[in-house]
Design an enzyme around this catalytic site. Structure first.
Site, PDB file in Angstrom:
ATOM      1  N   LYS A 137       0.841  -1.203   0.000  1.00  0.00           N
ATOM      2  CA  LYS A 137       0.000   0.000   0.000  1.00  0.00           C
ATOM      3  C   LYS A 137       0.878   1.257   0.000  1.00  0.00           C
ATOM      4  O   LYS A 137       0.607   2.224  -0.725  1.00  0.00           O
ATOM      5  CB  LYS A 137      -0.869  -0.031   1.253  1.00  0.00           C
ATOM      6  N   THR A 173     -11.588   5.299  16.338  1.00  0.00           N
ATOM      7  CA  THR A 173     -12.688   5.251  17.304  1.00  0.00           C
ATOM      8  C   THR A 173     -12.387   4.171  18.338  1.00  0.00           C
ATOM      9  O   THR A 173     -12.216   2.998  17.989  1.00  0.00           O
ATOM     10  CB  THR A 173     -14.013   4.946  16.577  1.00  0.00           C
ATOM     11  N   GLU A 221     -12.757  11.634  14.994  1.00  0.00           N
ATOM     12  CA  GLU A 221     -13.044  12.062  13.622  1.00  0.00           C
ATOM     13  C   GLU A 221     -14.524  11.840  13.328  1.00  0.00           C
ATOM     14  O   GLU A 221     -15.080  10.815  13.703  1.00  0.00           O
ATOM     15  CB  GLU A 221     -12.177  11.233  12.664  1.00  0.00           C
ATOM     16  N   ALA A 274     -35.783   6.842   5.727  1.00  0.00           N
ATOM     17  CA  ALA A 274     -36.080   5.433   5.991  1.00  0.00           C
ATOM     18  C   ALA A 274     -35.578   4.573   4.840  1.00  0.00           C
ATOM     19  O   ALA A 274     -35.457   5.037   3.707  1.00  0.00           O
ATOM     20  CB  ALA A 274     -37.586   5.254   6.172  1.00  0.00           C
ATOM     21  N   GLY A 280     -25.465   0.545   7.288  1.00  0.00           N
ATOM     22  CA  GLY A 280     -24.321  -0.367   7.218  1.00  0.00           C
ATOM     23  C   GLY A 280     -23.049   0.439   7.350  1.00  0.00           C
ATOM     24  O   GLY A 280     -23.044   1.513   7.950  1.00  0.00           O
ATOM     25  N   CYS A 332     -18.709   1.855  10.418  1.00  0.00           N
ATOM     26  CA  CYS A 332     -18.758   2.596  11.685  1.00  0.00           C
ATOM     27  C   CYS A 332     -20.007   2.327  12.512  1.00  0.00           C
ATOM     28  O   CYS A 332     -19.899   1.866  13.654  1.00  0.00           O
ATOM     29  CB  CYS A 332     -18.658   4.087  11.393  1.00  0.00           C
TER      30      CYS A 332
HETATM   31  C1  UGA Z   1     -20.694   7.672   9.958  1.00  0.00           C
HETATM   32  C2  UGA Z   1     -20.994   9.052  10.591  1.00  0.00           C
HETATM   33  O1  UGA Z   1     -22.015   9.707   9.842  1.00  0.00           O
HETATM   34  C3  UGA Z   1     -19.727   9.925  10.617  1.00  0.00           C
HETATM   35  O2  UGA Z   1     -20.001  11.146  11.293  1.00  0.00           O
HETATM   36  C4  UGA Z   1     -18.632   9.158  11.365  1.00  0.00           C
HETATM   37  O3  UGA Z   1     -17.405   9.886  11.373  1.00  0.00           O
HETATM   38  C5  UGA Z   1     -18.389   7.821  10.683  1.00  0.00           C
HETATM   39  O4  UGA Z   1     -19.617   7.057  10.681  1.00  0.00           O
HETATM   40  C6  UGA Z   1     -17.312   7.099  11.457  1.00  0.00           C
HETATM   41  O5  UGA Z   1     -17.511   6.838  12.647  1.00  0.00           O
HETATM   42  O6  UGA Z   1     -16.205   6.914  10.928  1.00  0.00           O
HETATM   43  P1  UGA Z   1     -20.429   6.752   7.439  1.00  0.00           P
HETATM   44  O7  UGA Z   1     -20.404   5.387   8.055  1.00  0.00           O
HETATM   45  O8  UGA Z   1     -19.393   7.115   6.436  1.00  0.00           O
HETATM   46  O9  UGA Z   1     -20.319   7.890   8.596  1.00  0.00           O
HETATM   47  O10 UGA Z   1     -21.819   6.911   6.706  1.00  0.00           O
HETATM   48  P2  UGA Z   1     -23.213   7.668   6.938  1.00  0.00           P
HETATM   49  O11 UGA Z   1     -23.408   8.642   5.860  1.00  0.00           O
HETATM   50  O12 UGA Z   1     -23.365   8.136   8.315  1.00  0.00           O
HETATM   51  O13 UGA Z   1     -24.235   6.466   6.662  1.00  0.00           O
HETATM   52  C7  UGA Z   1     -24.239   5.282   7.457  1.00  0.00           C
HETATM   53  C8  UGA Z   1     -25.355   4.364   7.026  1.00  0.00           C
HETATM   54  O14 UGA Z   1     -26.609   4.887   7.421  1.00  0.00           O
HETATM   55  C9  UGA Z   1     -25.452   4.107   5.529  1.00  0.00           C
HETATM   56  O15 UGA Z   1     -25.694   2.742   5.301  1.00  0.00           O
HETATM   57  C10 UGA Z   1     -26.632   4.961   5.098  1.00  0.00           C
HETATM   58  O16 UGA Z   1     -27.270   4.450   3.952  1.00  0.00           O
HETATM   59  C11 UGA Z   1     -27.502   4.855   6.319  1.00  0.00           C
HETATM   60  N1  UGA Z   1     -28.453   5.979   6.469  1.00  0.00           N
HETATM   61  C12 UGA Z   1     -27.996   7.243   6.673  1.00  0.00           C
HETATM   62  C13 UGA Z   1     -29.813   5.746   6.440  1.00  0.00           C
HETATM   63  O17 UGA Z   1     -30.274   4.592   6.268  1.00  0.00           O
HETATM   64  N2  UGA Z   1     -30.675   6.790   6.600  1.00  0.00           N
HETATM   65  C14 UGA Z   1     -30.240   8.058   6.804  1.00  0.00           C
HETATM   66  O18 UGA Z   1     -31.104   8.961   6.951  1.00  0.00           O
HETATM   67  C15 UGA Z   1     -28.868   8.291   6.835  1.00  0.00           C
END
Ligand code: UGA
Length: 429
Positions: free
Chosen positions: A40, A122, A150, A251, A256, A259
């Site tokens: 990498k 985390t 973060e 909804a 997934g 995180c």
């Molecule tokens: C999440 C957090 O939003 C970040 O703030 C955090 O830094 C990150 O985890 C982490 O801990 O590293 P991420 O996993 O990249 O970020 O993605 P999100 O955009 O939060 O979405 C997570 C999941 O929730 C996805 O599967 C998305 O489809 C789902 N989701 C999100 C929903 O089903 N409904 C929503 O209204 C929003």
């Protein structure tokens, strides 16, 4: 005359590490990136970016003269006082976070009074204090420690780094915390300067709260299906209340990624280890597990059984604009469909390579229409823009059936119906 910001080390070149490195390089720091994966590191030195993250490749390229990649932690220690730790903390079988990569970093750092670890990974609340105890036991009590969680999201990580809602710095008030605050200064974000344990908890509680919001709206969607209400309208009406807010009320077929599932589990486990049963999070996890399977019931109801039926899954990544397949709902769906005898074709614009390693028995298509060819039903799994904007007349012509299940409530029901297709959302009228 302004001086350039101080150089930093970044240990771990995953999503968080690479974006942190690129971001601070863009703000003017020299950044020494370290990863144990030699292949990498070689790729990064050649300017190749091992992950799909919009804007990251350009940011790394534009700041290449300030970015250095190595497998030796000593290279970072030689040039930088602050070592940002961004290594993986995956779940163990017990649900606790696996901190072995963090401990490996701590072991590799020699005693020094003018060096500090800045924890970006985390970690469970209490990790900072136990690491500081380990420093003491190993004659490294001079090392500084800062928790700097973060909050960036995959898919918009570069933007999130440059425009954070807040910067959280947890420390004991020493030079290292001040230095981290200074590095983030140019971003102009609200600062929460606090103790280490509170900073660690801000991160876990934020992810758990967002996951709770999603499971909550998913349960409301399920009740909407029973009562004739439309969850999109309900979420709009709720979200206009400032105290609730419109975000994370979409909804769908569950959350997934690398995180939410891991961090919600880790917080539940952390509470349990201290003798507290976190009931709400137990429900959040269970609702999410069931939500991933609800689409199967919809397909069964419309198709009268799944054996021999052809189902197209549109999108595989856990969300759009990423190639990340970790805990993606598509994994559960494709396995469940095949277990019920369905023939599954899949398409994802970016995540196919990652998915091939995890999903077996399905036909990978090179385009949405190829996946839809002869399908009895289509399921929107990931709301990639290209999939949301499909030509539904072309879809109808390609399919042999007429059912479209919108697993993300991202499609225009009227446009789908106008092409003679049946539209089924999640909690929609
Ligand atoms: C999440 C957090 O939003 C970040 O703030 C955090 O830094 C990150 O985890 C982490 O801990 O590293 P991420 O996993 O990249 O970020 O993605 P999100 O955009 O939060 O979405 C997570 C999941 O929730 C996805 O599967 C998305 O489809 C789902 N989701 C999100 C929903 O089903 N409904 C929503 O209204 C929003």
């Amino acid at each position: 005359m302004s001086t350039s910001p101080e150089p930093i080390g970044v240990i771990g070149t995953g999503y968080v590490g690479l974006v942190t490195a690129a971001g601070f390089a863009a703000l003017g720091s020299d950044v020494w990136c370290v990863d144990i994966d030699a292949a990498k590191v070689q790729r990064l030195r050649r300017g190749e970016v091992p992950i799909y993250e919009p804007g990251l490749e350009e940011m790394l390229r534009d700041n290449a003269q300030r970015l250095h990649f190595s497998t030796e932690i000593g290279d970072a220690l030689e040039h930088a006082r602050l070592l940002f730790v961004a290594v993986g903390t995956p779940p163990t079988y017990s649900g606790d976070a696996d901190l072995s990569a963090v401990h490996a970093v701590v072991d590799a750092i020699p005693a020094a009074h003018d060096r500090a670890l800045v924890m970006k990974s985390t970690v469970p609340c209490g990790t900072g204090s136990s690491l500081q105890r380990v420093f003491g036991e190993n004659g490294k009590q001079g090392l500084g420690y800062v928790s700097c969680p973060e909050f960036l999201k995959e898919g918009s990580a570069v933007h999130d780094f440059m425009h954070p809602d807040r910067v959280v710095v947890g420390d004991d008030g020493g030079w290292a915390g001040d230095a981290v605050v200074e590095l983030y200064g140019p971003l102009g974000a609200p600062l929460v300067r606090t103790d280490v344990a509170s900073a660690e908890m801000v991160k876990l509680a934020s992810n758990a709260f967002l996951a709770t919001k999603i499971s909550f709206i998913n349960e409301i969607a399920n009740v909407c299906e029973e009562t004739g209400a439309d969850v999109v309208e309900v979420a709009r009406g709720m979200g206009l209340d400032d105290r609730i807010g419109a975000k994370f009320l979409q909804a769908g077929i569950g959350f997934g990624g690398s995180c939410f599932p891991k961090d919600v589990d880790a917080l539940k486990q952390l509470a349990g280890n201290s003798g507290y049963h976190f009931q709400l999070l137990t429900a959040v996890i269970e609702v999410n597990d069931l939500q991933k399977r609800r689409v199967i019931g919809k397909l069964q109801r419309h198709l009268g059984g799944l054996a021999g039926r052809r189902v197209a899954l549109l999108g595989l990544a856990f969300k759009p604009n990423t190639d990340d397949m970790r805990e993606a709902s598509s994994l559960v769906l494709s396995a469940r469909l095949q277990a019920d005898g369905a023939r599954v074709a899949v398409y994802d614009p970016v995540a196919e390579e990652q998915a091939r390693a995890l999903v077996s028995g399905v036909a990978f298509a090179a385009s949405p229409l190829e996946a839809l060819d002869g399908a009895d039903a289509a399921v929107l799994v990931t709301e990639w823009q290209e999939l949301v904007e499909l030509d539904w007349n072309a879809v109808a012509a390609a399919m042999s059936g007429n059912l479209v299940v919108d697993g993300r409530n991202a499609l225009d029901p009227e446009a789908v119906r106008a092409a003679g297709l049946i539209y089924e959302g999640i909690g929609r009228r």
